[in-house]
Each structure stands twice: as structure tokens, then as C-alpha cells.
Design a protein around this motif. Structure first.
Motif, PDB file in Angstrom:
ATOM      1  N   ARG A 106      33.351  37.884  43.553  1.00  0.00           N
ATOM      2  CA  ARG A 106      32.030  37.477  44.033  1.00  0.00           C
ATOM      3  C   ARG A 106      32.138  36.104  44.711  1.00  0.00           C
ATOM      4  O   ARG A 106      33.197  35.472  44.720  1.00  0.00           O
TER       5      ARG A 106
ATOM      6  N   THR B 126      34.237  44.381  39.132  1.00  0.00           N
ATOM      7  CA  THR B 126      34.100  44.661  40.559  1.00  0.00           C
ATOM      8  C   THR B 126      35.468  44.675  41.238  1.00  0.00           C
ATOM      9  O   THR B 126      36.417  44.044  40.772  1.00  0.00           O
ATOM     10  N   LYS B 127      35.552  45.363  42.366  1.00  0.00           N
ATOM     11  CA  LYS B 127      36.817  45.425  43.097  1.00  0.00           C
ATOM     12  C   LYS B 127      37.104  44.126  43.837  1.00  0.00           C
ATOM     13  O   LYS B 127      38.255  43.747  44.033  1.00  0.00           O
TER      14      LYS B 127
ATOM     15  N   ASP C 156      33.414  39.929  38.334  1.00  0.00           N
ATOM     16  CA  ASP C 156      34.813  39.906  38.742  1.00  0.00           C
ATOM     17  C   ASP C 156      35.695  39.324  37.635  1.00  0.00           C
ATOM     18  O   ASP C 156      35.213  39.018  36.533  1.00  0.00           O
TER      19      ASP C 156
ATOM     20  N   LYS D 134      28.180  43.625  35.168  1.00  0.00           N
ATOM     21  CA  LYS D 134      29.352  43.774  36.016  1.00  0.00           C
ATOM     22  C   LYS D 134      29.681  42.421  36.634  1.00  0.00           C
ATOM     23  O   LYS D 134      28.810  41.580  36.848  1.00  0.00           O
TER      24      LYS D 134
END
Length: 567
Positions: A414, A410-411, A430, A428
Motif C-alpha cells: 500500500r 495484498t499482492k 501488506d 487486509k
């Protein structure tokens, strides 16, 4: 009539004079008795010291009575030396809590108030407890007479024979040559200056010291050691260097491209509300000293901390009453070098895990507060990924490739309380999720590993919290892996020409600062304190803040460490 007869006449003539005089005498007697008893009652009394034996930095609780509700001008003295104000944690009429200073001595402990001094109680400094050893210990220079072998691999046991090592290790250490920037490897002539210029210590945290006596030492060759010398060093002297060859059959590590960073971060505490006098304590992390980050200089700490370098933190503490409104700010600045790490591995020559120190192997392969391992879900996934592969290095690479191929990053990070295990089902996550799950799968596969935390430095010198992994191979040592960058995490690299996926398995750039290795479990200063922990930060530790139970609320802010300079 003389004066004596006159007084006698008054006593006979006026009965009320006699009654008044009697009352006055009785009152005077009671008043004197009250003063004596009151002074006795007000004398402080020590009932216990917990623990009675301690070391500098330990928290000690003194219980008793008549200490006074506030310290004011009162004090505690150890062996005649009064404890400085910064050492006191709390003070009440029945309890005093303090941190033992670095210069604490064996002897009598006394609590002093304005009225009196307490009865003395006995305290012993653990470091000063005598050990039955020869009187020449640590005075005569250590001498290495022979080694169990003069050719050895990383992680193997080396037996050092000699004299004057000391019956116990205490602060003594064993050092090996480390070759920064390949100065030794590229030299046309090898001399003692080159081999002793840079040294790496055997790691106590990694169970590297297995046995120590005055004539014999057993150690594990530390990660990063290269062909050169071995040295035994104590508080007073170092042995002459003894030549040793470090075999690189399974692989090797290189330390290159040194950068020196000026790192700073701040912490602010505001809006403190309390029902009474409140104590708030901050555990401010310090960058760790490791071979790739071999020196950490603290250039500024504001204000002066309560305790310096305790569990790799500077401990800051302040008190507030219910009328306090202003902000408390804390600043720490460090200067430290960071080297790029490059490894070369021959997978088919990796040694057996059975030859590693058993305590080391168990510590870095079992689940802990940070890294799960051996759950049914992880075991099933691990078997699916590695199949029948027996080579541990190849297992680590198979897990790395699988995660890079099947999970997306992820960009944004979380939430702090998000479960990293979600990565397996949602596919998916971080950088933190990738790092924890990679470490969990490595440990499930029987591969020792540790999670690092710190900051990643972008090309424009902006920073972000970051996490990565080192796994251990016999004969090679620690091998770095940044699976988040390998999986395509957004980052402004210093060198845009590298293949991130290939590079970050086995190599690590010098564009990061490490604040912790693994998860640091800390004990609170009081069991009643309220504890604050930040799980996804630049250091991984169980306590960041603690507040006394009469603290109603407060607000705090920790900045991400920033780079104020790079050289």
C-alpha cells in the motif's frame, strides 16, 4: 644653491607646494592607519565552540566573525592538525559547521584565513578526558577468576569476577561461544579451539551490560550463546576463556545453511534547483551485524562518504549552486554471510519476564515511533485473541494464528502513508501492515519484540523490501517470526516443500538481508534542513535525505538492494 636650500626655496616660493605636501603626509598617515585597522578587522575571531567537548563523528559549530563567506583556502585546525575538506559541512562569515574526524585531539582550535589566524579556543575530545583509574588499566591482561554460576540460561544475569577489566567499559566487551552449523554440538571431542572459534558479544543496545568495574562485571547472557566459554576482551588483550554451561531447558537456537551474498544498491539525485549554494545529505544504510548475519564487509563505496558508519549509515554529502544540472550517483556494495535460524521451544519451561533487565523489557514492550501499543483498540483485540492464556509463548502463537486466519495479505504494498492499523478494520493489508500490527499486539500482550527490515531474496535472486519480527522469551532469546510469509504472501521460495505457516513461526530462512532492527531516530545536521523519510523501505530510519533550506527542489531515486552474487 645646494639641493636642500633649493627644496626650502620652493616651499617658500610656492604655497601650493606646501599645501600639497601637507595633504600627502596626512593621506599617508590615514592610509597606514587604514591598513592596520583593516587587517585587524579582517582577522577571524572565534566566539564559541558548541559543544566544547565532543567525540569523533560529532557535529561541531564554531561561531564568530571574519571567517569569510566561502572556505576557499581557509581552514580549521585542532591541536595543530588541519581538518580535511570532507569534514566541513558549511562555512559562512560567522559560522563554521564540521564533523569531527576520527583522529581529533584535545587542544587549541584555530580558524585560519589568507589574512590571519584567529584567537585560539579550547576543545576536548571526550574519549581522551582522563579518568582516575590505576595506571595499569587496559595494559595488563584481563583475568577471570570466577563466575557467579557455571550453569545459566539465556537472558539471566551473570556476575564475572576477576582483575584488570578496567574501571569503565569503554570499548571492552564480554563474549560467549556461539555454535554455527552445530560444529560443537556434532563434534566427537570439544576443545578450546572449537569453543573460541565463533563468539557472540553481549548486546549494549539490549541493556546487556549492567555493571562494570576493574574486578567485577554484570552482564545478561546474549541470545545465541551456547555451552562453551566466556571471555572478557579490551582494546589490547583478551582474558583466557572460562568454561560455562548454557542451559537449554526452555529452548535453543541453531544457525545453519550459511549463504554469502554480494549486495549492492544505488541512489541518484538529479534536477537540483537552488536559490544559492545548496547542501544535500544522504544517509545510506549499512546491513546490521547480528548473530545470524555476523559480519558485514563494505567492498565499495562511491564516492568516498563524508562520514563512514555513523548510526549504521554511510553519510554522503554534496553541494550544488543554482547553475548545476548534472546527476549525482552513489553506490554501496557489501559482502556478508547469512545463516538460517531454527528455534526449539519448550513453552512450559519459559522463564519469568520479571527476571529480565527492566530497561530492556520497557524498551521492547512500549509503543514507539514505529510500533503502536496499548491503545484501546489493540487491548480489546489482544484480550479477544488470547483470552485467559498466561504463557507468553502461547500468547505469541495465538496472535500469529489469529492474524493468519482472519486477515488477508495484498499482492502489492500500500501507499507509504497508509496506516497499518487499517489492517484491523479492513482485514487486509501488506507485509508491512502485518508486521507492525503483529508487533503491536505482542507488545500489548507484554511480550518484548523488535521489527526487522531489509530485503527478501527470491529463488531467482530478485529482491523486494520486506519486514519481519523477533520476539523475546526468557531462557530462549530472540525467536523469529515472518507473519507475512506465514499468512501467504506471494514469494518464490528456495525450498518449496516447507509449510510456510508452520515454518515461519520460530524459524527464519537465510534468504534475506537485515538492514535495521527497530526504528533508528536520527538528528539532522541542521535544524533548518528539509527532511525526507521513506517509511516502507529496506531500512527503518527517521532521515534518509536532508537538504539545506535554500534548496528549492530536487529528485531522488533509491534502488531496492540487489544480489550480485551468492555463494
Amino acid at each position: 644653491m645646494d639641493s636642500s636650500n633649493k627644496v626650502s626655496y620652493i616651499f617658500r616660493k610656492h604655497p601650493w607646494v606646501r599645501v600639497f605636501s601637507l595633504i600627502f603626509v596626512i593621506a599617508a598617515v590615514f592610509f597606514v592607519a587604514y591598513l592596520i585597522s583593516h587587517k585587524t578587522e579582517e582577522s577571524p575571531v572565534i566566539e564559541s565552540i558548541i559543544p566544547p567537548v565532543g567525540s569523533p563523528g560529532d557535529v561541531v559549530l564554531i561561531t564568530g566573525k571574519n571567517f569569510g563567506d566561502e572556505r576557499d583556502m581557509s581552514y580549521v585546525s585542532f591541536s595543530g592538525s588541519k581538518i580535511t575538506s570532507s569534514s566541513y559541512i558549511s562555512w559562512s562569515d560567522t559560522q563554521i559547521k564540521l564533523v569531527l574526524p576520527a583522529n581529533v585531539q584535545d587542544g587549541l582550535v584555530i580558524v585560519g584565513t589568507k589574512e590571519a589566524q584567529s584567537n585560539p579556543a579550547l576543545f576536548a575530545n571526550e574519549g581522551d578526558i582522563p579518568v582516575l583509574v590505576p595506571t595499569t588499566q587496559q595494559i595488563i591482561k584481563p583475568t577471570i577468576t570466577s563466575l557467579s554460576t557455571e550453569k545459566i540460561s539465556i537472558g539471566e544475569k551473570l556476575i564475572i569476577l576477576g582483575n584488570n577489566f578496567g574501571e569503565t567499559r569503554n570499548n571492552s566487551k564480554v563474549l560467549f561461544t556461539i555454535d554455527y552449523n552445530n560444529n560443537i554440538k556434532n563434534a566427537s571431542y570439544i576443545n578450546k579451539r572449537l569453543t573460541t572459534e565463533n563468539l557472540v558479544e553481549v548486546s549494549a543496545e539490549e541493556s546487556g551490560y549492567e555493571y562494570w568495574s576493574n574486578t567485577e562485571i554484570h552482564v545478561r547472557v546474549p541470545s545465541g550463546a551456547r555451552t562453551g566459554v566466556v571471555i572478557v576482551e579490551n582494546d589490547k588483550n583478551s582474558s583466557d576463556p572460562y568454561d560455562i554451561e548454557i542451559l537449554e531447558t526452555a529452548g535453543s537456537r541453531e544457525y545453519l545453511d550459511k549463504k554469502i551474498y554480494v549486495v549492492q544498491y544505488n541512489a541518484d539525485v538529479i534536477d537540483v534547483e537552488t536559490s544559492d549554494v545548496s547542501t544535500i545529505t544522504l544517509r545510506c544504510p549499512i546491513p546490521v551485524k547480528i548473530p545470524s548475519q555476523n559480519a558485514v564487509d563494505v567492498t565499495e563505496i562511491q564516492p568516498v562518504p563524508l562520514i563512514q558508519n555513523y548510526q549504521n549509515c554511510n553519510v554522503q554529502q554534496f553541494k550544488r549552486d543554482k547553475n548545476s544540472v548534472y546527476k549525482n550517483s552513489f553506490t554501496q556494495t557489501f559482502v556478508l554471510p547469512v545463516y538460517e535460524v531454527r528455534t526449539k521451544v519448550n513453552p512450559d519451561k519459559i522463564g519469568s519476564m520479571k527476571n529480565l533487565n527492566s530497561a530492556f523489557y520497557m524498551t521492547y514492550t512500549r509503543k514507539d515511533s514505529l510500533v503502536p501499543a496499548d491503545t484501546d483498540e489493540l487491548v480489546d483485540l489482544y484480550k479477544q485473541i488470547v483470552g485467559k492464556e498466561k504463557n507468553y509463548y502461547k500468547r505469541a502463537k495465538l496472535i500469529y494464528d489469529y492474524m493468519c486466519d482472519n486477515y488477508s495479505i495484498t499482492k502489492k504494498n500500500r501507499k507509504n502513508d497508509a496506516d497499518p492499523m487499517d489492517l484491523i478494520t479492513k482485514e487486509k493489508g501488506d507485509a508491512y501492515d502485518f508486521t507492525i500490527i503483529y508487533a503491536a499486539l505482542l507488545r500489548t500482550a507484554g511480550i518484548p519484540c523488535v521489527v526487522n527490515s531489509g530485503i527478501l531474496i527470491n529463488q531467482n535472486l530478485t529482491t523486494q523490501n520486506h519486514w519481519w519480527v523477533d520476539f523475546y522469551m526468557p531462557g530462549v532469546g530472540w525467536i523469529p517470526v515472518d507473519i507475512a510469509l506465514g499468512a501467504g504472501m506471494e514469494y518464490k521460495p528456495w525450498n518449496g516443500n516447507i509449510d510456510a505457516r508452520e515454518y515461519y513461526f520460530g524459524n527464519m530462512d537465510s534468504h534475506r538481508v537485515t538492514f535495521s532492527r527497530g526504528y533508528t531516530e536520527m538528528k539532522p545536521l541542521s535544524q533548518d534542513n528539509k527532511i525526507i523519510t521513506y517509511s516502507k523501505s529496506f531500512a527503518l530510519q527517521s532521515i534518509w535525505e536532508e537538504a539545506s533550506n535554500n534548496t528549492i527542489k530536487y529528485s531522488s531515486y533509491w534502488s531496492v538492494p540487489v544480489i550480485n552474487g551468492v555463494y
